[in-house]
Design an enzyme around this catalytic site. Structure first.
Site, PDB file in Angstrom:
ATOM      1  N   GLU A  97       0.832  -1.274   0.043  1.00 16.47           N
ATOM      2  CA  GLU A  97      -0.104   0.024   0.069  1.00 16.47           C
ATOM      3  C   GLU A  97       0.795   1.282   0.031  1.00 16.47           C
ATOM      4  O   GLU A  97       1.863   1.511   0.853  1.00 16.47           O
ATOM      5  CB  GLU A  97      -1.013   0.008   1.095  1.00 16.47           C
ATOM      6  CG  GLU A  97      -1.610   1.139   1.206  1.00 16.47           C
ATOM      7  CD  GLU A  97      -2.802   1.182   2.683  1.00 16.47           C
ATOM      8  OE1 GLU A  97      -3.616   1.989   2.654  1.00 16.47           O
ATOM      9  OE2 GLU A  97      -2.433   0.245   3.562  1.00 16.47           O
ATOM     10  N   LYS A 125      -9.289   2.917  -2.535  1.00 17.10           N
ATOM     11  CA  LYS A 125      -9.557   2.120  -1.429  1.00 17.10           C
ATOM     12  C   LYS A 125     -11.014   2.674  -0.935  1.00 17.10           C
ATOM     13  O   LYS A 125     -11.293   3.823  -0.928  1.00 17.10           O
ATOM     14  CB  LYS A 125      -8.340   2.666  -0.419  1.00 17.10           C
ATOM     15  CG  LYS A 125      -8.475   1.901   0.815  1.00 17.10           C
ATOM     16  CD  LYS A 125      -7.330   2.277   1.774  1.00 17.10           C
ATOM     17  CE  LYS A 125      -7.434   1.498   3.139  1.00 17.10           C
ATOM     18  NZ  LYS A 125      -6.267   1.982   3.687  1.00 17.10           N
ATOM     19  N   CYS A 180      -5.658  -3.072   2.362  1.00 20.79           N
ATOM     20  CA  CYS A 180      -5.575  -2.953   3.473  1.00 20.79           C
ATOM     21  C   CYS A 180      -7.091  -3.185   4.386  1.00 20.79           C
ATOM     22  O   CYS A 180      -7.804  -4.291   4.436  1.00 20.79           O
ATOM     23  CB  CYS A 180      -4.537  -1.866   4.088  1.00 20.79           C
ATOM     24  SG  CYS A 180      -4.261  -2.123   5.548  1.00 20.79           S
TER      25      CYS A 180
END
Length: 545
Positions: free
Chosen positions: A46, A113, A151
């Protein structure tokens, strides 16, 4: 249609702000994954391009523009392989935390994200937005439909379910997940649950390395479509992880994978703290460190950490004896330095201390000695240690532990002097545990047994011990763990069996010493609730509870 898909997972450190250097390294790693490992897909952690967390660098337009140019350069250099690279994408007035799919010289897709963590050490909503139109990324490599999440997305069921609904059977998940005690078991359980829910195979890649108070442990894993978790990659280790995804069975076959099975909590905490010191020094231009060595347990443990992080030849210990220093303290300090091969210097503080007493004598006339004179000794040591680091170069490591920072049992501008605090998130009782553990893992005793078994003392007055001012550490740390780490109330702590008077005394010390903690050096987070960015209490605070 191919029987397998080869994935190279780049578990490496990508320093924050080093956009040009990170871009160069990513390009080199892409070529290595293709040419040496024969990978079809290479994935990076990330925000690998910017480093994680970039914090307020994300508020600088020039930084974001630099990232945009760099990702285009990486894409242009990507041929014969698919690369998934994390970076911060600016789109008009908003910024997204993204992972782009690069192939054949261009950016093929970009995933934004969806779940932005805004708790504990994370404040992503300060910087990033969620795409109001939603985001889904599914692409094919050798006929295999591959999805991407980032994540925190995996901590919620909907993003993975949606990606699988979009056709993905294999999902790549780049992460920047910092270490804390118990995190590995928590991650593995979550990954297994998500895989069982959806039938998707998951490649979970975590970044590795220290970034100020955060230490990222790597410990990347792959999980097959039945929820079976392959043993994690070695924690805190920079390495390639190469696996073949066998499509017919939705499982992984490791090709290059240094795995670990059972690793003790003490071993993981030790690695975290060592890596924290190592990377803080490297990323801030320090090749050597200084440690004030008292003959007590805290400074002895810090010295051992420093040696493991940088090597004995890059560490200098300094004894700073006073009229109250026991001969045993001097002897134990010398014994440890001899055992570890560390250079030891001795500078007596008496001339500095006496000079301060003489200068202040007329103002202190008629007043009884108290903590003021004790703190003058500690501040004399701080002045000397900072002078040595200033004159000869290097970073002074401060030696306070979490128990001391919690209750203010440390002298501001004295023993709190220093640029990094390796024990800042380690309670005193855990200091003893770590010291005993460290002595079991090598033939050379890193910490003399005499240091471990003697009663703790600041040695600022005759016959002093820590328990003159504090409850026994097993009591103190028990209360602090409930109050600081678990945010329990006074009533809850008393109900857990601690005496009300002791609880009130400890909680008051925590409250009135907030100002000290705001001035403390950073140190590596290893617990669920560290002092610093995830415990933001006001200094001026009338609440008691």
């Amino acid at each position: 249609m191919s029987e397998f898909l080869r994935i190279a997972m780049a578990q490496f450190d990508f320093p924050v702000g080093a956009v040009a250097q990170n871009a160069e390294r990513i390009i080199a790693l892409i070529e290595q994954a293709r040419d040496e490992h024969g990978a079809d897909v290479v994935m990076f952690p990330e925000l690998a391009l910017s480093g994680y967390p970039p914090e307020d660098l994300l508020l600088r337009p020039g930084f974001l523009a630099h990232c945009q140019v760099a990702i285009e350069r990486i894409a242009a250099a990507t041929h014969g392989i698919v690369a998934v690279v994390g970076w911060p994408q600016s789109a008009g007035s908003v910024v997204y935390n993204v992972a782009s799919v690069l192939c054949d010289g261009q950016v093929e897709q970009t995933y934004r994200k969806r779940e932005l963590p805004n708790y504990a050490v994370f404040d992503e909503r300060r910087y990033f937005e969620v795409d109001p139109n939603g985001s889904r990324c599914v692409f094919k490599v050798k006929g295999v439909p591959v999805g991407v999440l980032i994540c925190e997305d995996l901590w919620f069921s909907e993003p993975l379910a949606d990606t699988v609904c979009g056709g993905a059977e294999l999902v790549l998940v780049p992460n920047a997940s910092p270490y804390e005690r118990g995190k590995h078991a928590q991650r593995d359980a979550l990954l297994a649950e998500r895989a069982r829910e959806t039938g998707a195979a998951i490649a979970y890649l975590n970044v590795v390395g220290g970034q100020d108070a955060l230490v990222f442990d790597g410990a990347s894993v792959v999980v097959d479509g039945h929820g079976r978790v392959h043993p994690a990659a070695a924690a805190f280790s920079d390495q390639w992880l190469v696996v073949d995804y066998m499509r017919s069975e939705r499982r992984f076959v490791p090709l290059q994978w240094v795995a670990e099975s059972e690793v003790s909590i003490n071993a993981l905490v030790w690695r975290a703290v060592v890596r924290g010191v190592q990377d803080y020094c490297r990323k801030n231009g320090f090749s050597k460190v200084w440690v004030g060595l008292s003959g007590g347990i805290d400074s002895a443990l810090v010295l051992a950490i420093a040696v493991d992080a940088l090597g004995a030849d890059q560490v200098t210990a300094v004894r700073l004896p006073s009229r109250y220093t026991a001969e045993l303290s001097n002897d134990l300090a010398a014994e440890q330095c001899h055992s570890l091969g560390v250079r030891l210097e001795t500078v007596a503080i008496e001339p500095v201390f006496e000079g301060l007493l003489a200068a202040l004598g007329p103002l202190f006339a008629g007043m009884a000695p108290d903590a003021t004179e004790e703190n003058l000794q500690s501040r004399s040591r701080g002045v000397i240690l900072m002078a040595l680091a200033n004159k000869f170069g290097g970073l002074l490591l401060t030696t306070g532990n979490k128990s001391e920072y919690a209750v203010g049992y440390a002298t501001i501008y004295g023993d709190m002097c220093g640029g990094y605090a390796p024990l800042k998130d380690i309670y005193k009782s855990q200091v003893f545990e770590l010291a005993q553990w460290r002595n079991t893992v090598s033939d050379v005793l890193a910490i003399p047994p005499g240091v471990i078994h003697r009663p703790p003392s600041a040695e600022l007055r005759a016959q002093q011990t820590d328990q003159d001012s504090l409850p026994p550490y097993e009591v103190l740390d028990g209360i602090l763990s409930l109050y600081v780490d678990q945010e329990q109330s006074r009533e809850d702590i008393i109900a857990a069996g601690y005496a009300a008077g002791v609880v009130d005394y400890v909680l008051n010390l925590v409250k009135i010493n907030e100002w000290k903690r705001h001035q403390a050096a950073p140190g590596p987070k290893v617990s669920q609730r560290a002092f610093g960015r995830e415990r933001r209490y006001p200094i001026s605070n009338a609440y008691r509870g």
